[in-house]
Every structure is written in C-alpha cells, then in structure tokens.
Write an enzyme that holds these catalytic residues in place. Structure first.
Site, PDB file in Angstrom:
ATOM      1  N   ARG A 154       0.737  -1.193  -0.160  1.00 52.98           N
ATOM      2  CA  ARG A 154       0.306  -0.049  -0.010  1.00 52.98           C
ATOM      3  C   ARG A 154       0.706   1.259   0.093  1.00 52.98           C
ATOM      4  O   ARG A 154       0.412   2.338  -0.366  1.00 52.98           O
ATOM      5  CB  ARG A 154      -0.983  -0.090   1.406  1.00 52.98           C
ATOM      6  CG  ARG A 154      -1.519   1.282   1.301  1.00 52.98           C
ATOM      7  CD  ARG A 154      -3.148   1.318   2.412  1.00 52.98           C
ATOM      8  NE  ARG A 154      -3.068   0.371   3.415  1.00 52.98           N
ATOM      9  CZ  ARG A 154      -2.490   0.366   4.406  1.00 52.98           C
ATOM     10  NH1 ARG A 154      -1.529   1.376   4.753  1.00 52.98           N
ATOM     11  NH2 ARG A 154      -2.462  -0.420   5.368  1.00 52.98           N
ATOM     12  N   TYR A 174     -15.342  21.293 -12.559  1.00 54.33           N
ATOM     13  CA  TYR A 174     -15.761  20.092 -12.876  1.00 54.33           C
ATOM     14  C   TYR A 174     -17.081  19.795 -12.009  1.00 54.33           C
ATOM     15  O   TYR A 174     -16.815  19.727 -10.742  1.00 54.33           O
ATOM     16  CB  TYR A 174     -14.633  19.136 -12.769  1.00 54.33           C
ATOM     17  CG  TYR A 174     -14.986  17.743 -13.083  1.00 54.33           C
ATOM     18  CD1 TYR A 174     -15.406  17.179 -14.219  1.00 54.33           C
ATOM     19  CD2 TYR A 174     -14.737  16.875 -12.319  1.00 54.33           C
ATOM     20  CE1 TYR A 174     -15.630  15.749 -14.698  1.00 54.33           C
ATOM     21  CE2 TYR A 174     -14.904  15.365 -12.480  1.00 54.33           C
ATOM     22  CZ  TYR A 174     -15.454  14.922 -13.793  1.00 54.33           C
ATOM     23  OH  TYR A 174     -15.872  13.769 -14.019  1.00 54.33           O
ATOM     24  N   LYS A 193      -7.821  11.045 -18.396  1.00 55.06           N
ATOM     25  CA  LYS A 193      -7.763  11.647 -19.676  1.00 55.06           C
ATOM     26  C   LYS A 193      -6.525  11.332 -20.467  1.00 55.06           C
ATOM     27  O   LYS A 193      -6.415  10.243 -21.169  1.00 55.06           O
ATOM     28  CB  LYS A 193      -7.898  13.178 -19.340  1.00 55.06           C
ATOM     29  CG  LYS A 193      -9.243  13.260 -18.493  1.00 55.06           C
ATOM     30  CD  LYS A 193     -10.559  12.839 -18.999  1.00 55.06           C
ATOM     31  CE  LYS A 193     -11.749  12.879 -18.120  1.00 55.06           C
ATOM     32  NZ  LYS A 193     -11.873  13.941 -17.090  1.00 55.06           N
TER      33      LYS A 193
HETATM   34  C1  PLP Z   1     -12.586  13.958 -15.878  1.00 58.14           C
HETATM   35  C2  PLP Z   1     -12.312  14.988 -14.887  1.00 58.14           C
HETATM   36  C3  PLP Z   1     -11.892  14.850 -13.608  1.00 58.14           C
HETATM   37  C4  PLP Z   1     -12.398  13.283 -13.032  1.00 58.14           C
HETATM   38  O1  PLP Z   1     -11.791  12.424 -13.355  1.00 58.14           O
HETATM   39  P1  PLP Z   1     -12.215  10.851 -13.263  1.00 58.14           P
HETATM   40  O2  PLP Z   1     -10.963  10.196 -13.477  1.00 58.14           O
HETATM   41  O3  PLP Z   1     -13.158  10.732 -14.303  1.00 58.14           O
HETATM   42  O4  PLP Z   1     -12.621  10.692 -11.934  1.00 58.14           O
HETATM   43  C5  PLP Z   1     -11.647  15.707 -12.967  1.00 58.14           C
HETATM   44  N1  PLP Z   1     -11.326  17.127 -13.571  1.00 58.14           N
HETATM   45  C6  PLP Z   1     -11.471  17.438 -14.828  1.00 58.14           C
HETATM   46  C7  PLP Z   1     -11.433  18.639 -15.412  1.00 58.14           C
HETATM   47  C8  PLP Z   1     -12.064  16.294 -15.544  1.00 58.14           C
HETATM   48  O5  PLP Z   1     -12.432  16.471 -16.877  1.00 58.14           O
END
Ligand code: PLP
Length: 392
Positions: free
Chosen positions: A59, A112, A209
């Site tokens: 961990r 977001y 992303k």
């Molecule tokens: C998608 C996104 C998140 C969250 O990411 P996840 O991996 O889907 O939890 C946070 N901030 C922005 C700007 C995003 O586009």
C-alpha cells in the site's frame, strides 16, 4: 532519469520520454516491473524494525508506483506526487489535505461538476465552508477572502464553458493570506501548463484523460509544492489510497506518448474549431487556442498548447430537438462522457444547475467535442452530416 544530469537540464519532451525509468536496477529492461504486492519480506528483525527500507508494504508504494510518481514529479517540477484512484479522488484528496474543520474554501464556479458535488456534499459535513466565485475574478478574489479562507480552487479552462482564469493573479492574492492554491490542470496536462510555476501549491490531474490516453484506465495524480507536500503525503498514507499496479503501468505507458498525441489533438482541434467558427449553424466556439476566444491572451501567456476538448454554441434559435438530432446523427464521434482517449467524442452541454456564482445564458444550446486522432477530414464530414440532420 538514469543520468546524473538534473531534470531542468532537459527539455520537457526528453523528461517525458525517460523520467521514472531506472533500467540498470531492473536487469536493463527499459520499463519498470509491474509489481503485484501486499507483503514485503525482511531478512531479519533489525531490518524490519530499522525503518530504512524504501519498500515495506504494498500500500505504501512499489517500484511501479514510484516510476509513475517520479515521472510526473519531474514534469510538474513538484516536491512530490501521489497517485489516486480517479481524477475525482485526486480532487478530494488534494482538498482534504489542506483543509480542516472551521476552514473556508473558494471554488471556481466553472469547476468540474463532480468536484462541486464533492464540495457540496462532503466538505460541509466536516465543518468546511464553501463559496463559489466567478472564474473571471483574477486578483479581485481578495474581496472574497474571509478570516478563515484556507484554500482557493481553480480550474482552467473551466468545465463545459472553457473560461480561462488568471492563475498567477489569484495565486499572488492567496499568498498574502497564506491560503493554499489548487488547480485542476487536466485540460492542459502537465505538458502544456505547469501550475507550480504559476504559484499553485497542488496541481491535480485526471490521469484518466490524456496521461492514460486510451480510455481504458481510471487514475488521478496530485503534484505538491514544498509547502503542500507534507500534508498531502500524510493524508494519502492515512487514508490508504492505493492504485493497482496494472493501472499504474498503463498510465506510465500512456505518458510516454503524451507529447506526440497532444500535438495531433491540438492540430486537428484548431482545424475543426476554425472550420466550425465559420459555419452559419454555429454562433460561437469556446476554445482558448482560438484568437477570437476571450481567454486567448491568458492562454498564450500561461500555457504552451491546447488539447482536443472544446465547446461550441449552435446558432441562435436552435431547439433541443435540433441539437438531439445533431448528436444522434454522429457516427464517428461517440456519445460518451470523459475524454482524452485517442477517439473522438461528443456530448450535449447542459448548464442548468451547474453554476451558482454566474448566470449562463439559458437560451444558448451548446455541445462539447473531443477531437481524437482520426483524420480531421473524416471528422468534418461526420459533423457536416450531423448539422444537415439537425437543420436540413
Ligand atoms: C474527468 C475529469 C475529472 C475527474 O476524473 P475521473 O478520472 O473521471 O474521476 C476531474 N477534472 C476534470 C477537469 C475532468 O475532466
């Protein structure tokens, strides 16, 4: 990196290619091993109790997680980096690391959506006060400071509407009261914006992303300044946040091609955004890389590139039915949340209830596009056919 040269002796693309790898420690294999682990064995009690071993429990880190954290640390110019299970988890971790009961946090109105949900439903339960602010506030954020303001959360450009923020001016104001500055930097990625250089203390990435880049893994990262690092590291350990080794490996693998992918995402996005801007069925494109965008000057000053995500407004008078017909007619663009993978995506934009400090024009019908790595000629043909399906 395995050479002894300091990180800042290299340009960013070189750092991106090598940072975190340590082949000589792994029999020369280029990439780090994917270590599946809970237990780590010690040779004797003295070693076990000596507290000197880097690895002592799965961990608390492995050579796999170290490789990714080190690569991102070097890119962000941070004191340290912690991995989280998702981008949203990274947002929550970063916020909680710099807040305590009785504190106040200012959050950009364009943050977001799930970040707002976290702030609205979790923070008040722990006695933390939340105020949303107009992202255009800049140094004027001072007028919103309270005696208990401990953190300012920024995101640029804003979710769905893509407003830029004057991060250096906000950071400068926050410094006068010792408040921690957070930035969700997912749009630019660590390649096109270095938040810590702009005065930010905690730089957040939804690694899901562009770092992962292939729509197959969820991940978040938080990079901390010297000041913010001890609290982040301590909370990460106390909460037991852990990212599975195969996911860490996929993120590290994705990271290596971040620069070549983003270069193409940006080139195709500029081509398509410019093409959209000139169409009669579009009234406006929200993309800071366009000269016509109100955030263009700040983008040019603070960022070195733009990603493949932007929004557009349909022409005045467009109905919900026409917008629905447009999105349903798309064949190459997938209808789906998230973005940052290799493929193109589209969603209708709904701002109802998404803003509280600003008032979006409710008569405007908008959409958001993620421009993937397909040939832009095919993407334009797909969009063109969808506009015909909507407007005839
Ligand atoms: C998608 C996104 C998140 C969250 O990411 P996840 O991996 O889907 O939890 C946070 N901030 C922005 C700007 C995003 O586009």
């Amino acid at each position: 990196m395995t050479t002894n040269k300091p990180t800042d002796a290299y340009f960013l693309d070189t750092v991106l290619t090598h940072a975190g790898n340590d082949p000589q420690n792994f029999h020369g294999f280029v990439n780090p091993p994917v270590v599946h682990a809970s237990t780590v064995l010690f040779p004797d009690v003295e070693t076990m109790e000596g507290g000197k071993k880097r690895y002592y429990y799965g961990r608390r880190g492995t050579p796999t997680s170290d490789a990714l954290e080190e690569a991102i640390r070097q890119m962000e110019g941070a004191k340290g980096v912690k991995l989280a299970n998702s981008g949203l988890n990274a947002v929550a971790l970063a916020c909680l690391s710099c807040l305590k009961a009785g504190d106040h946090i200012l959050i950009a109105d364009t943050a977001y959506g799930p970040t707002r949900h976290f702030a609205d439903t979790v923070l008040p339960k722990y006695g933390i006060e939340v105020t949303y602010y107009d992202p255009a506030v800049g140094g004027g954020i001072k007028s919103l400071f309270q005696p208990n303001t401990a953190a300012v959360f920024t995101e640029a450009p804003g979710s769905l509407t893509f407003e830029m923020q004057d991060i250096p001016a906000i950071a400068e104001a926050a410094r006068t009261i010792g408040a921690t500055v957070l930035m969700d930097n997912t749009w630019a990625s660590p390649l096109f914006c270095k938040p810590l250089d702009l005065g930010v203390d905690l730089s957040i990435q939804a690694g899901t992303k562009y770092i992962v880049g292939h729509s197959d893994t969820m991940m978040g990262t938080v990079a901390a300044s010297e000041k913010a690092w001890p609290a982040l590291e301590a909370l990460h350990g106390a909460l037991g946040v852990h990212v599975a080794p195969d996911d860490v490996y996929l993120a590290l693998r994705g990271l290596r091609t971040l620069s070549v992918r983003l270069e193409r995402h940006m080139r195709s996005s500029l081509e398509i955004a410019t093409w959209l801007e000139a169409r009669d069925d579009v009234s406006r494109v929200h993309y800071p890389a366009l000269e016509s965008d109100p955030g263009h000057a700040i983008w040019k000053r603070d960022f070195t590139g733009a990603c493949g995500l932007f929004a557009f407004d349909f022409k005045a008078g467009t109905t919900k039915e026409q917008s629905t017909a447009f999105f349903n007619a798309l064949t190459l663009f997938g209808l789906g949340y998230s973005w940052g993978g290799y493929e193109s995506l589209a969603i209708p934009v709904h701002l109802k209830g998404a803003r509280t400090a600003t008032t979006p024009d409710s008569s405007v019908v908008s959409g958001r596009l993620h421009i993937g790595l397909e040939d832009p000629r095919d993407l334009k043909a797909d969009l063109d056919a969808a506009f015909k399906a909507a407007f005839g």
